[in-house]
Write an enzyme that holds these catalytic residues in place. Structure first.
Site, mmCIF file in Angstrom:
data_model
loop_
_atom_site.group_PDB
_atom_site.id
_atom_site.type_symbol
_atom_site.label_atom_id
_atom_site.label_comp_id
_atom_site.label_asym_id
_atom_site.label_seq_id
_atom_site.Cartn_x
_atom_site.Cartn_y
_atom_site.Cartn_z
ATOM 1 N N HIS A 114 -9.372 -16.253 -14.080
ATOM 2 C CA HIS A 114 -8.936 -15.110 -14.913
ATOM 3 C C HIS A 114 -8.032 -15.575 -16.062
ATOM 4 O O HIS A 114 -7.088 -14.891 -16.438
ATOM 5 C CB HIS A 114 -8.186 -14.065 -14.074
ATOM 6 C CG HIS A 114 -8.996 -13.452 -12.981
ATOM 7 N ND1 HIS A 114 -9.683 -12.275 -13.127
ATOM 8 C CD2 HIS A 114 -9.229 -13.864 -11.702
ATOM 9 C CE1 HIS A 114 -10.302 -11.974 -11.992
ATOM 10 N NE2 HIS A 114 -10.052 -12.925 -11.113
ATOM 11 N N ASN A 186 -11.054 -5.951 -9.097
ATOM 12 C CA ASN A 186 -12.130 -6.404 -9.980
ATOM 13 C C ASN A 186 -13.006 -5.225 -10.378
ATOM 14 O O ASN A 186 -12.868 -4.134 -9.817
ATOM 15 C CB ASN A 186 -13.016 -7.426 -9.237
ATOM 16 C CG ASN A 186 -12.413 -8.821 -9.215
ATOM 17 O OD1 ASN A 186 -11.541 -9.153 -10.024
ATOM 18 N ND2 ASN A 186 -12.870 -9.638 -8.291
ATOM 19 N N HIS A 378 0.324 -9.621 -7.975
ATOM 20 C CA HIS A 378 0.308 -10.098 -6.597
ATOM 21 C C HIS A 378 -0.108 -8.955 -5.664
ATOM 22 O O HIS A 378 0.559 -7.921 -5.640
ATOM 23 C CB HIS A 378 1.715 -10.580 -6.209
ATOM 24 C CG HIS A 378 1.776 -11.268 -4.889
ATOM 25 N ND1 HIS A 378 0.866 -11.055 -3.881
ATOM 26 C CD2 HIS A 378 2.639 -12.183 -4.399
ATOM 27 C CE1 HIS A 378 1.172 -11.791 -2.848
ATOM 28 N NE2 HIS A 378 2.239 -12.498 -3.128
#
Ligand code: HDD
Length: 740
Positions: A114, A186, A378
């Site tokens: 990413h 995603n 995170h």
């Protein structure tokens, strides 16, 4: 439907947060952009609005004097200090040394995956209907929470192109009153692998080959297909990637998924299992393959530009956050689907996605590095009411995201970087380390203590985060193995393929054919045909035909003990074809020349702007054409930046250019001929009036073709073209051998 799914109601129409804000008139494209509002005086807030106690975080270029980093004023920054004009440079020149030293260290390691991304600020407004299942306060009715969302292709490095075939990250940081919540998802609801221990392997396989470091930003190469052929748990994810979902039209038109099943906790401690979804207000749309390839050459920053332009032009993209809710049973399955297996979806027809809030992204970052590059997500950044499950992929991620920031952001204090700072008060006992920005007072950063008055104190059980939900941990021996349910690798890819419309299936077959066709090893292609044979016979036959290989008679030979595919009912929600969507933020090109009726063009522009579209007037040269301002010239535009084309003229070629088109047709500038042919092939609506109709003939575009609208007046053509745009493409044109 299970009772748990009935627990929350969708928002009533007109409820706060359910309406998109009014779209202002889009600004006309301009280069360079105007100075941003905050390139002035230093601010005392972080980019997301948190108060800062450590001084100015936003430093502009417009102070009265140029200084060194130490604040000493400078008179010259172009000449180093030398012993005479032609003499050697003197070591004592502090400005030279400081300037070069800082430049030498401007780069930090890019994200290992990413790496390339684009982000925006915004706000999330809760609908208040999730309170029965989740006690997180940011989901409360009308509660407004600042957010920062970063979108990213996975494989390419920072300088790669946007429109590659790949999965896209969709990561949102919610700066809630109870601490930061990160939803790191995603645009594909399933993942390649079922256990985090395989993540380095799948990434090594997908990244460029280690010898020549090619190919960049794509999966069309041997190591990728070697891996996914031998790890058939990847089949479902790969199927999504090979479908049109792998080449989104825009970040604004992508769904997002939390992928894993999470656990929600309500106010009385009751728990449910949940999957998070982001539903874009503009619908889910994709590029076609040839368009994506052109985009990567014409405008490698296509998605980044599209997001920033839409926000700047007053068409802020919006997504509803939705949840699928499942009972928290000891088995953690739903309708036979293992909820801890991240390679499985639960079809929306079995468990509807219930909207619980609305996100609007309405502000672009001020500084790419400070915000988009330094933001640190995170999946373990959780708030009270949201907890993780035992999904082995998620468990591994909980380690990886903390760990990676140490290298990427240079130490353990990355939570103090302005973009990462919580808006909730922070009172930790973490001290010192690289880049410590805080000046901690007090003598006793430990607990219990008597020296600092016992501070800080503990939260009550009702507001504590990272709650240990009393979930049962199955007893057993320590093992390195997967549960039996993880061995079904083919049922869901089969269901996905069979849920697509014929044109989407055709695109998917072509994508597999292209990608496998780029592999050199015959064995890799043959092995993957075995995987496809197990998923769907037509899919396999189509790809085998394209590769010129035999259709295998046997199933996959990769993973040992893998189960045969079962038939599941198709899930119509997986197809992108057949619905109507808002057209706000879409780009319409209007081709004009000196013979164009200016009144009609003005009316078309007004109409388009009124609908929130971005009209671009295209002419042979810049400036003005008979009083109409020109935004693009024949040299600076390509079809791929347009969603529809309107022809108000048939501009002739420049005197020295070769003629195009049929003999007998009106002469047409060859660049406009190419633009029309591409727009036609890519199934974009095309409208023409007056002299514009002749351009269709000259470019060889049948006036009677689907999605080609011709009339005497713009009044009748424009509404029809805009209506076609609501379906995204003229799908009828995308069938048959010539389809893109
Ligand atoms: Fe990951 C970045 C999404 C599995 C390890 N991941 C990263 C980003 C997204 C995801 C959106 C970019 C965040 C940003 O914009 O900064 N990753 C996912 C999803 C996964 C997933 C949806 C599966 C459901 N990831 C995954 C696994 C591991 C990682 C299994 C490791 C065991 N991911 C990382 C990372 C990254 C990352 C190496 C790179 C940069 C970063 O974290 O901050 O730690």
């Amino acid at each position: 439907m299970h009772a748990a799914q009935d627990a929350i109601e969708p928002p009533a129409p007109g409820a706060p947060g359910s309406e998109p804000p009014t779209v202002r008139e889009p600004t006309e494209p301009r280069e360079p952009a105007e100075p941003k509002h905050d390139q002035g005086s230093p601010a005392t807030r972080t980019p997301t609005g948190a108060e800062t106690s450590t001084g100015p975080e936003q430093v502009g270029q417009q102070g009265a004097h140029l200084t060194t980093a130490q604040g000493a004023r400078l008179r010259d920054t172009d000449h180093s200090l030398k012993a005479g004009a032609r003499g050697p440079t003197l070591l004592q020149d502090h400005h030279l040394r400081e300037k070069i030293m800082h430049f030498d260290h401007e780069r930090i390691p890019e994200r290992v995956v990413h790496a390339r991304g684009a982000a925006a600020h915004g706000v999330f407004v809760g609908y208040g209907n999730a309170e029965s299942v989740c006690r997180a306060t940011f989901l409360g009715k009308d509660v407004k929470t600042p957010v920062f969302t970063r979108f990213s292709p996975v494989v390419g490095s920072r300088g790669s192109a946007d429109a590659v075939r790949d999965t896209r990250g969709f990561a949102t940081k919610f700066y809630t009153d109870e601490g930061v919540f990160d939803l790191v998802g995603n645009n594909i609801p399933v993942f390649f692998i079922q256990d985090a221990i395989k993540f380095p392997d799948v990434v090594h396989a997908a990244k460029p080959h280690p010898d020549r470091e090619i190919p960049q930003a794509q999966s069309a190469h041997d190591t990728f297909w070697d891996f996914v052929g031998l790890h058939t748990e990847a089949s479902h994810h790969v199927m999504w990637q090979m479908s049109d979902r792998g080449i989104p039209r825009s970040y604004r038109m992508m769904e997002g998924f939390g992928v894993h099943t999470f656990r929600l906790v309500d106010a009385s401690g009751g728990t449910s299992l949940v999957k998070f979804h982001w539903k874009p207000r503009l619908g889910v749309h994709s590029l076609v393959w040839e368009e994506a390839q052109l985009v990567n050459g014409v405008d490698p920053d296509f998605h980044r530009r599209d997001l920033a332009d839409a926000i700047e032009s007053g068409a802020p993209p919006q997504w509803e956050l939705g949840i699928q809710v499942f009972p928290d049973t000891p088995e953690q399955t739903f309708e036979g689907i293992d909820l801890l297996d991240p390679t499985k979806v639960v079809p929306e027809e079995l468990a509807p996605v219930q909207p619980v809030g609305l996100m609007t992204l309405d502000a672009n970052p001020t500084n790419y590095f400070a915000e988009t590059e330094q933001v640190a997500f995170h999946p373990g950044h959780l708030v009270p009411g949201i907890d993780v499950t035992d999904d082995p992929l998620l468990q591994g991620r909980l380690f990886s995201y903390l760990d990676t920031q140490l290298t990427r952001l240079g130490g353990p204090n990355f939570a103090q970087i302005p973009i990462n700072r919580p808006h909730a008060p922070v009172n930790d006992m973490l001290r010192d380390g690289w880049h410590q920005d805080a000046v901690h007072s007090g003598a006793a950063p430990y607990k219990p203590n008597s020296l600092d008055g016992g501070c800080p104190f503990f939260a009550g059980a009702d507001v504590e985060a990272l709650t240990e939900v009393a979930a049962t941990v199955p007893e057993g021996h320590k093992v390195r193995e997967s549960p039996a349910s993880y061995a079904d690798h083919f049922t869901q890819p089969r269901m996905f393929f069979r849920s697509l419309s014929p044109v989407e299936q055709e695109h998917t077959i072509r994508a597999y054919t292209f990608e496998l066709g780029r592999c050199y090893e015959e064995a890799i292609k043959e092995r993957y045909l075995g995987v496809l044979a197990e998923i769907d016979a037509d899919l396999c036959a189509g790809v085998a035909r394209g590769l010129g290989l035999d259709v295998p008679s046997r199933g996959p030979t990769g993973d040992v003990g893998v189960q045969r595919a079962q038939d599941m009912p198709p899930s119509p929600a997986l197809s992108q074809v057949g619905q109507e969507w808002p057209v706000a933020g879409r780009v319409v090109g209007i081709v004009v020349d000196t013979d164009t009726d200016r009144g009609q063009v003005d009316a078309v522009r007004r109409r388009a702007i009124g609908d929130g579209l971005v009209p671009l007037v295209i002419a042979a040269h810049g400036g003005q054409v008979d009083g109409t301002s020109v935004q693009r010239t024949f040299a600076t535009t390509r079809s791929v930046e347009l969603d529809a084309v309107l022809l108000a003229s048939c501009p002739p070629p420049a005197p020295d250019a070769d003629p195009v088109g049929d003999a007998g047709a009106a002469p047409l500038d060859p660049r406009i001929a190419v633009l029309l042919q591409e727009a036609f092939r890519h199934a974009k609506p095309i409208g023409a009036w007056g002299a514009g109709s002749a351009a269709l003939d000259a470019a060889g575009i049948p006036r009677s073709a689907p999605g080609v609208v011709v009339d005497e007046n713009a009044d009748t053509v424009t509404p029809e073209v805009l209506a076609l745009l609501g379906r995204h493409r003229v799908w009828e044109r995308l069938t048959g051998a010539s389809a893109s």
